[in-house]
Design an enzyme around this catalytic site. Structure first.
Site, PDB file in Angstrom:
ATOM      1  CE  LYS A 200      -3.509   2.814   0.761  1.00  0.00           C
ATOM      2  NZ  LYS A 200      -4.480   3.158  -0.282  1.00  0.00           N
ATOM      3  CB  CYS A 254      -3.784   7.827  -0.413  1.00  0.00           C
ATOM      4  SG  CYS A 254      -5.178   6.904   0.256  1.00  0.00           S
TER       5      CYS A 254
END
Length: 350
Positions: A200, A254
């Site tokens: 991720k 993010c």
């Protein structure tokens, strides 16, 4: 029964999708206003198709929302993981969520962390669980599965995108894959928790580096008096070149945050990742200076102060998410720097 801890931009769409598969879901959030809104079949965030999905799930009785935790068979942790003032990751929300469910855990339960987290977080959370509940050692399943969605298209991508799923052991991975197969059509890729966490972070750091190249290129072209848009268009005619379009920085929770997790944990190794973050943060400041310079020149040329319109404060089009938005920071700084000399008009499209 599934309990989802955190009903934000990822937690609520996930809860609605699962509930519309006729699975009983309880959404937990510490914000009472959020849970009251959802309990009425309404939503507190902008996401195409989400309101209808929530209304359907609540009306059928498969989705409820509360500030009170409910025992379940599956627990999804989808709480924020911001960074602190010194760019160090803050996993306190994840830990608090894990600690809150420990008294409810029973044999064969599945605990999944979806919150973007530093490497080793899932293993550390497992240690916390087993330290307080040694009776659960080797008797529950714990895994990590990061989301991969684009705001504005979250519902489709949650269903159709591939997912990386890593457990603290093979059985945990298998159980988590079985769970996600209930509502995900994309391919489910098994690994371990540590690799899933790193995956991720690396995905977003990779995009940050690519954006930083484009942003730095735009600064160079400005200095060289070259049209960066024409340059990139011509360079991308090369069959193996794909330069992104430059912007005023990087926003969203993010890409603007996750690379710092790698820098924090691997400061001696993450040189390119750190530099990319610094370039993209600097681009917002650079943009402010260009705007102020243009405004000053306008006043010299026209003998009056300019009217500055700042249109669009979210970090991407057609959403209401202002997290880490460079446009928001740019607008705030222009207002502060101008000291009332110019009239400002701000418009946020939603």
């Amino acid at each position: 029964m599934v309990t989802i801890l955190g009903l934000g931009y990822i937690g609520l769409p996930t809860a609605a999708l699962i509930a519309n598969r006729k699975i009983r879901v309880n959404g937990f959030d510490v914000n009472q206003e959020v849970t009251h809104t959802i309990a009425k079949g309404e939503v507190h965030i902008v996401e195409p198709g989400l309101k209808e999905l929530v209304q359907s799930a609540v009306a059928s009785g498969h989705l409820s929302a509360s500030t009170e935790l409910q025992a379940a068979d599956v627990y999804l942790v989808v709480v924020p993981t911001p960074f602190k003032q010194d760019k160090q990751p803050d996993t306190s929300f994840v830990e608090a969520a894990i600690r809150s469910i420990i008294p409810m855990l029973k044999k064969n339960d599945l605990v999944i962390i979806e919150s973007t987290s530093p490497v080793l977080t899932t293993e550390k959370m497992a240690q916390i669980i087993f330290s307080e509940r040694p009776d659960l050692k080797n008797r529950i399943n714990i895994a990590y599965c990061p989301e991969r969605v684009l705001p504005g298209n979250a519902l489709e991508e949650m269903v159709n995108n591939d997912r990386v799923i890593g457990g603290i052991d093979e059985q945990s991975t298998t159980k988590a894959i079985e769970f996600y197969s209930l509502f995900v059509k994309g391919k489910l890729h098994p690994t371990n928790a540590r690799t899933a966490e790193m995956c991720k972070l690396v995905e977003n750091a990779s995009r940050d580096v690519q954006i930083a190249f484009a942003n730095e290129l735009s600064i160079i072209c400005d200095k060289a008096h070259i049209n960066v848009w024409e340059l990139i268009d011509l360079a991308n005619k090369h069959p193996r070149v794909n330069i992104l379009q430059p912007g005023c920085g990087v926003g969203g929770h993010c890409i603007a945050v996750d690379p710092w997790f790698l820098v924090a944990d691997y400061p001696e190794q993450a040189h390119v990742i750190r530099q990319a973050r610094q370039i993209n943060d600097f681009k917002a400041q650079w943009s402010v200076q260009k705007i102020l310079d243009a405004a000053h020149q306008f006043e010299i040329d026209n003998k009056r102060p300019p009217i500055i319109a700042c249109m669009g404060l979210a970090f991407k089009p057609d959403i209401d998410d202002l997290r880490e938005s460079p446009a928001k920071a740019i607008t705030s700084q222009i207002v502060a720097e101008s000291r009332g000399e110019w009239t400002r008009h701000s418009h946020i499209p939603v």
